[in-house]
Design a protein around this motif. Structure first.
Motif, mmCIF file in Angstrom:
data_model
loop_
_atom_site.group_PDB
_atom_site.id
_atom_site.type_symbol
_atom_site.label_atom_id
_atom_site.label_comp_id
_atom_site.label_asym_id
_atom_site.label_seq_id
_atom_site.Cartn_x
_atom_site.Cartn_y
_atom_site.Cartn_z
ATOM 1 N N THR A 285 -2.989 -40.287 -8.093
ATOM 2 C CA THR A 285 -3.132 -41.877 -8.337
ATOM 3 C C THR A 285 -2.181 -41.903 -9.984
ATOM 4 O OG1 THR A 285 -4.980 -40.633 -10.335
ATOM 5 C CG2 THR A 285 -5.712 -41.318 -8.410
ATOM 6 N N LEU A 286 -1.504 -41.167 -10.120
ATOM 7 C CA LEU A 286 -0.160 -41.491 -11.377
ATOM 8 C C LEU A 286 1.144 -41.709 -10.628
ATOM 9 C CD1 LEU A 286 -1.521 -38.976 -13.958
ATOM 10 C CD2 LEU A 286 -1.989 -41.649 -13.907
ATOM 11 N N ALA A 287 1.320 -40.480 -9.876
ATOM 12 C CA ALA A 287 2.788 -40.750 -9.130
ATOM 13 C C ALA A 287 2.425 -41.836 -8.800
ATOM 14 C CB ALA A 287 3.058 -38.687 -8.560
ATOM 15 N N ARG A 288 3.702 -42.054 -8.345
ATOM 16 C CA ARG A 288 4.564 -43.013 -7.368
ATOM 17 C C ARG A 288 5.594 -42.810 -5.779
ATOM 18 N NH1 ARG A 288 3.760 -48.707 -9.293
ATOM 19 N NH2 ARG A 288 3.556 -48.791 -11.442
ATOM 20 N N SER A 289 5.526 -41.177 -6.158
ATOM 21 C CA SER A 289 6.362 -40.431 -4.855
ATOM 22 C C SER A 289 5.567 -39.098 -4.916
ATOM 23 C CB SER A 289 7.820 -40.380 -5.400
ATOM 24 O OG SER A 289 8.313 -40.067 -6.581
ATOM 25 N N GLN A 290 6.252 -38.475 -4.024
ATOM 26 C CA GLN A 290 6.431 -36.468 -4.187
ATOM 27 C C GLN A 290 7.065 -36.163 -4.491
ATOM 28 O OE1 GLN A 290 5.364 -35.341 -0.045
ATOM 29 N NE2 GLN A 290 6.210 -37.048 1.456
ATOM 30 N N LEU A 291 8.080 -36.545 -5.243
ATOM 31 C CA LEU A 291 9.027 -36.020 -6.151
ATOM 32 C C LEU A 291 8.214 -36.100 -7.654
ATOM 33 C CD1 LEU A 291 11.075 -34.898 -7.428
ATOM 34 C CD2 LEU A 291 12.377 -36.554 -7.305
ATOM 35 N N GLN A 292 7.686 -37.361 -7.696
ATOM 36 C CA GLN A 292 6.777 -37.468 -8.989
ATOM 37 C C GLN A 292 5.370 -36.350 -9.297
ATOM 38 O OE1 GLN A 292 6.130 -41.224 -10.210
ATOM 39 N NE2 GLN A 292 7.793 -41.512 -10.909
ATOM 40 N N ALA A 293 4.886 -36.316 -7.831
ATOM 41 C CA ALA A 293 3.476 -35.480 -8.489
ATOM 42 C C ALA A 293 4.212 -33.787 -8.172
ATOM 43 C CB ALA A 293 3.367 -35.751 -6.789
ATOM 44 N N MET A 294 4.599 -33.519 -6.961
ATOM 45 C CA MET A 294 5.684 -32.339 -7.706
ATOM 46 C C MET A 294 5.819 -32.153 -9.476
ATOM 47 S SD MET A 294 8.825 -29.839 -5.762
ATOM 48 C CE MET A 294 7.675 -30.478 -3.776
ATOM 49 N N GLN A 295 6.509 -32.924 -9.891
ATOM 50 C CA GLN A 295 7.077 -32.854 -11.287
ATOM 51 C C GLN A 295 5.641 -32.427 -11.997
ATOM 52 O OE1 GLN A 295 9.804 -35.977 -11.557
ATOM 53 N NE2 GLN A 295 11.736 -35.252 -11.616
ATOM 54 N N MET A 296 4.786 -33.582 -11.716
ATOM 55 C CA MET A 296 3.188 -33.622 -12.583
ATOM 56 C C MET A 296 3.131 -32.121 -12.211
ATOM 57 S SD MET A 296 2.550 -37.536 -12.076
ATOM 58 C CE MET A 296 1.256 -37.024 -13.414
ATOM 59 N N SER A 297 2.896 -31.502 -11.262
ATOM 60 C CA SER A 297 2.096 -30.520 -11.212
ATOM 61 C C SER A 297 2.885 -29.104 -11.697
ATOM 62 C CB SER A 297 2.253 -30.083 -9.554
ATOM 63 O OG SER A 297 0.744 -31.266 -8.776
ATOM 64 N N VAL A 298 4.378 -28.854 -12.156
ATOM 65 C CA VAL A 298 4.856 -28.293 -12.249
ATOM 66 C C VAL A 298 4.550 -28.092 -13.714
ATOM 67 C CG1 VAL A 298 7.161 -27.806 -12.720
ATOM 68 C CG2 VAL A 298 7.011 -28.000 -10.627
ATOM 69 N N PHE A 299 4.243 -29.673 -14.272
ATOM 70 C CA PHE A 299 4.130 -29.132 -15.709
ATOM 71 C C PHE A 299 2.778 -28.864 -16.009
ATOM 72 C CE2 PHE A 299 4.069 -31.683 -19.587
ATOM 73 C CZ PHE A 299 5.365 -32.037 -20.520
ATOM 74 N N TYR A 300 1.575 -29.274 -15.153
ATOM 75 C CA TYR A 300 0.692 -28.377 -15.277
ATOM 76 C C TYR A 300 0.445 -26.928 -15.177
ATOM 77 C CZ TYR A 300 -4.271 -26.479 -13.429
ATOM 78 O OH TYR A 300 -5.382 -25.668 -13.831
ATOM 79 N N ILE A 301 1.361 -26.426 -14.500
ATOM 80 C CA ILE A 301 1.316 -25.459 -13.051
ATOM 81 C C ILE A 301 1.804 -24.309 -14.715
ATOM 82 C CG2 ILE A 301 2.093 -23.258 -12.131
ATOM 83 C CD1 ILE A 301 1.458 -25.599 -10.125
#
Length: 377
Positions: A285-301
């Motif tokens: 819901t925060l990411a506007r693209s798959q790249l952003q979604a992956m970046q945010m996931s890495v920032f959590y992982i």
């Protein structure tokens, strides 16, 4: 065909720099991620932890016993945080993970020291993470010679010469052979579930937004919770299959003991899978693209791997890093998994960690519902 043009290259460079500054998430990742990594590796990571929580059971009130206790407190490796009143209380502290070491000074300690009759003290170490106890156990070798150095004087001075006045018997509990796989393999359960479930969910929902299919879904009368449950249920099954495979391989390939605590472990797995999927939905819901979604996931992982106690001893980190680690759900999940498989902990030992996981599920689900939008605007 035109030749090489520096002005056209400059135009492309200007365009890319402008695009980078417009993508605030990527811009923040470029600037923040190196600082975070430097802080974590430079300050938080410590492979030889000191000031480990220690509980002491003193079965006699004597000068020699107090000297041993003082020597432990003065050591850089042990912090005496509790005085147990019985062996059962001492055992409960180390089983629940409240202390890393449990020291027992027996009731005949002074008499045996005075007679030169092979006096002993018992040191029990929580060896579920061998890296956390190795340095402290090695430091115990110097304890007999130092602890009573100021007491064995005058008529007792011969006792301090030659053989040590007492022996330290070390009992490594839960992982006596210091097998690293017994600590790492159960921990991989939390890391693998985080990497797959959070990222898969975030990318799956974001992919629908990019392809335009989310617009059709938003046009339906579905409630946010209905969309969330419908999209995440298949991934719950994926998480359960992954969990089963990992536990079977841990037992039959690596020989990880299965001590029990299945009720708490089952609850923790269920809560962690649901929470990880809800977090992935929130990221989408925060990411506007798959790249952003992956970046945010890495920032959590990344913090989940480094600050949860998976790769490095949790108690070896400074207080501020431990405080951050307590906010990470993987930290509490790993404690339940290792506690169940290696210690056989029951619900009475795990309720704090289970409450933390339940709070994680509730908070992330509420945020995901609040962020869910009825339109793509």
């Amino acid at each position: 065909m035109n030749g090489f043009s520096a002005s056209r290259v400059l135009a492309i460079l200007v365009k890319e720099f402008k695009q980078l500054t417009r993508d605030r998430l990527t811009y923040a990742m470029v600037l923040v991620l190196p600082v975070v990594q430097l802080m974590l590796f430079g300050y938080a990571i410590n492979t030889e932890p000191r000031h480990l929580a220690t509980a002491v059971l003193v079965q006699e009130d004597s000068r020699f016993a107090r000297s041993v206790g003082a020597a432990l407190k003065n050591s850089a490796f042990f912090d005496v945080v509790a005085q147990a009143r019985s062996p059962a209380e001492l055992d409960a502290m180390i089983r629940r993970g409240e202390v890393q070491f449990a020291v027992t000074i027996p009731g005949d300690f002074t008499r045996r020291v005075a007679r030169g009759d092979k006096a002993q003290i018992l040191v029990e170490a929580d060896a579920t993470d061998p890296a956390a106890t190795g340095g402290a156990v090695a430091a115990l070798a110097a304890l007999p010679a130092q602890a009573l150095a100021h007491d064995l004087k005058g008529a007792l001075s011969p006792l301090g010469q030659g053989q040590p006045p007492f022996d330290v018997v070390v009992h490594a509990r839960y992982n006596p052979e210091a097998v690293t796989a017994f600590n790492i393999v159960p921990g991989l359960l939390g890391v693998i579930l985080s990497m797959t479930l959070v990222m898969m969910t975030a990318l799956s929902v974001t992919r629908e937004t990019e392809r335009g299919t989310m617009e059709s879904l938003l046009a339906t009368p579905l409630e946010p919770i209905e969309v969330m449950v419908g999209k995440l249920t298949p991934y719950v099954m994926v998480g359960l299959v992954q969990t089963t495979i990992i536990l079977l391989l841990a037992r039959f390939l690596f020989g990880v003991p299965m001590a029990g605590g299945w009720i708490g472990l089952t609850l923790a797995i269920s809560l962690f899978i649901i929470g990880s999927l809800a977090l992935g939905f929130l990221i989408s819901t925060l990411a506007r693209s798959q790249l952003q979604a992956m970046q945010m996931s890495v920032f959590y992982i990344l913090p989940s791997i480094l600050l949860s106690g998976f790769m490095f001893p949790f108690r070896g980190m400074p207080a501020w890093a431990q405080a951050i680690g307590q906010l990470i759900p993987v930290t509490h999940f790993l404690r339940v998994v290792r506690g169940s498989l290696l210690k056989g902990q029951g619900l009475g030992d795990q309720w704090r960690e289970l409450l933390a996981l339940l709070a994680f599920v509730c908070v992330v689900t509420a945020l995901a519902m609040a962020r869910y939008r009825r339109t793509l605007d």
